[in-house]
Design a protein around this motif. Structure first.
Motif, PDB file in Angstrom:
ATOM      1  N   LEU A 132       0.850  -1.184   0.000  1.00 50.56           N
ATOM      2  CA  LEU A 132       0.000   0.000   0.000  1.00 50.56           C
ATOM      3  C   LEU A 132       0.889   1.239   0.000  1.00 50.56           C
ATOM      4  N   LEU A 133       0.586   2.159  -0.889  1.00 49.83           N
ATOM      5  CA  LEU A 133       1.291   3.431  -0.979  1.00 49.83           C
ATOM      6  C   LEU A 133       0.237   4.532  -1.029  1.00 49.83           C
ATOM      7  N   GLY A 193       3.379  14.249   2.474  1.00 52.89           N
ATOM      8  CA  GLY A 193       4.256  13.091   2.609  1.00 52.89           C
ATOM      9  C   GLY A 193       3.609  11.843   2.069  1.00 52.89           C
ATOM     10  N   GLU A 194       4.207  10.702   2.428  1.00 58.48           N
ATOM     11  CA  GLU A 194       3.656   9.441   1.980  1.00 58.48           C
ATOM     12  C   GLU A 194       3.765   8.375   3.051  1.00 58.48           C
ATOM     13  N   VAL A 195       2.813   7.447   2.995  1.00 59.28           N
ATOM     14  CA  VAL A 195       2.745   6.319   3.913  1.00 59.28           C
ATOM     15  C   VAL A 195       2.863   5.058   3.076  1.00 59.28           C
ATOM     16  N   LYS A 196       3.764   4.164   3.487  1.00 55.66           N
ATOM     17  CA  LYS A 196       3.948   2.900   2.784  1.00 55.66           C
ATOM     18  C   LYS A 196       3.736   1.762   3.765  1.00 55.66           C
ATOM     19  N   VAL A 197       3.097   0.697   3.291  1.00 50.56           N
ATOM     20  CA  VAL A 197       2.886  -0.503   4.095  1.00 50.56           C
ATOM     21  C   VAL A 197       3.568  -1.658   3.374  1.00 50.56           C
ATOM     22  N   TYR A 198       4.448  -2.359   4.098  1.00 53.53           N
ATOM     23  CA  TYR A 198       5.179  -3.485   3.546  1.00 53.53           C
ATOM     24  C   TYR A 198       4.730  -4.782   4.199  1.00 53.53           C
ATOM     25  N   LYS A 221       4.535  -3.855   8.091  1.00 54.86           N
ATOM     26  CA  LYS A 221       5.364  -2.770   8.608  1.00 54.86           C
ATOM     27  C   LYS A 221       4.908  -1.494   7.912  1.00 54.86           C
ATOM     28  N   ILE A 222       4.642  -0.465   8.693  1.00 56.79           N
ATOM     29  CA  ILE A 222       4.196   0.805   8.150  1.00 56.79           C
ATOM     30  C   ILE A 222       5.345   1.808   8.236  1.00 56.79           C
ATOM     31  N   PHE A 245      -4.168   1.928  12.440  1.00 55.67           N
ATOM     32  CA  PHE A 245      -3.787   0.994  11.382  1.00 55.67           C
ATOM     33  C   PHE A 245      -4.437  -0.374  11.606  1.00 55.67           C
ATOM     34  N   PRO A 246      -5.160  -0.901  10.615  1.00 53.23           N
ATOM     35  CA  PRO A 246      -5.845  -2.197  10.775  1.00 53.23           C
ATOM     36  C   PRO A 246      -4.939  -3.380  10.434  1.00 53.23           C
ATOM     37  N   HIS A 247      -4.256  -3.900  11.419  1.00 53.83           N
ATOM     38  CA  HIS A 247      -3.332  -5.017  11.175  1.00 53.83           C
ATOM     39  C   HIS A 247      -4.045  -6.249  10.640  1.00 53.83           C
ATOM     40  N   GLN A 248      -5.300  -6.493  11.042  1.00 52.76           N
ATOM     41  CA  GLN A 248      -6.013  -7.685  10.610  1.00 52.76           C
ATOM     42  C   GLN A 248      -6.398  -7.608   9.128  1.00 52.76           C
ATOM     43  N   SER A 249      -6.480  -6.421   8.543  1.00 57.81           N
ATOM     44  CA  SER A 249      -6.817  -6.287   7.125  1.00 57.81           C
ATOM     45  C   SER A 249      -5.641  -6.632   6.220  1.00 57.81           C
ATOM     46  N   PHE A 250      -4.460  -6.641   6.763  1.00 58.59           N
ATOM     47  CA  PHE A 250      -3.256  -6.977   6.011  1.00 58.59           C
ATOM     48  C   PHE A 250      -2.670  -8.266   6.571  1.00 58.59           C
ATOM     49  N   SER A 251      -3.391  -9.363   6.408  1.00 59.39           N
ATOM     50  CA  SER A 251      -2.900 -10.631   6.955  1.00 59.39           C
ATOM     51  C   SER A 251      -1.777 -11.174   6.099  1.00 59.39           C
ATOM     52  N   SER A 252      -0.902 -11.941   6.735  1.00 63.04           N
ATOM     53  CA  SER A 252       0.242 -12.494   6.003  1.00 63.04           C
ATOM     54  C   SER A 252      -0.215 -13.678   5.169  1.00 63.04           C
ATOM     55  N   ASN A 253       0.515 -13.929   4.085  1.00 59.69           N
ATOM     56  CA  ASN A 253       0.160 -14.997   3.151  1.00 59.69           C
ATOM     57  C   ASN A 253       0.572 -16.369   3.677  1.00 59.69           C
ATOM     58  N   GLY A 254       1.622 -16.419   4.444  1.00 57.02           N
ATOM     59  CA  GLY A 254       2.148 -17.702   4.914  1.00 57.02           C
ATOM     60  C   GLY A 254       1.448 -18.210   6.161  1.00 57.02           C
TER      61      GLY A 254
END
Length: 103
Positions: free
Chosen positions: A23-24, A58-63, A70-71, A89-98
């Motif tokens: 996300l950018l 500015g800008e916000v990036k989510v990795y 990581k934001i 920040f909604p951590h549950q909306s960006f769940s990991s793939n593994g």
């Protein structure tokens, strides 16, 4: 044989050097000018509310990382505003793939 080494070097360079956030979001005077990637509606609403109260550029990036997300913020976003964005920040909306490892 040389071309195999050259192709491997190009692939390694691409994996390491190319910036690939999931996300950018770019801001100008408190308004979203550009966004790329999955932008959850609740996060968008909250971040717009924060940017209206205290406008910033500015800008916000989510990795995506192995253990979650990581934001990252640009240096032009003030520290108190960064903390407010981290709080919504909604951590549950960006769940990991593994799979998660059992301990």
């Amino acid at each position: 044989m040389l071309y195999v080494i050259l192709v491997a070097a190009i692939i390694i360079f691409w994996l390491v050097a190319v910036d690939r956030p999931i996300l950018l979001v770019q801001f100008k005077s408190g308004q979203i000018t550009k966004h790329k990637g999955h932008f959850p509606a609740t996060f968008r609403h909250n971040i717009l509310d924060i940017s209206k109260r205290t406008p910033f550029d500015g800008e916000v990036k989510v990795y995506q990382q192995r253990n979650g997300t990581k934001i990252m913020f640009s240096k032009t976003i003030p520290k108190p505003t960064q903390q407010r964005i981290k709080n919504v920040f909604p951590h549950q909306s960006f769940s990991s793939n593994g799979r998660k490892r059992a301990r």
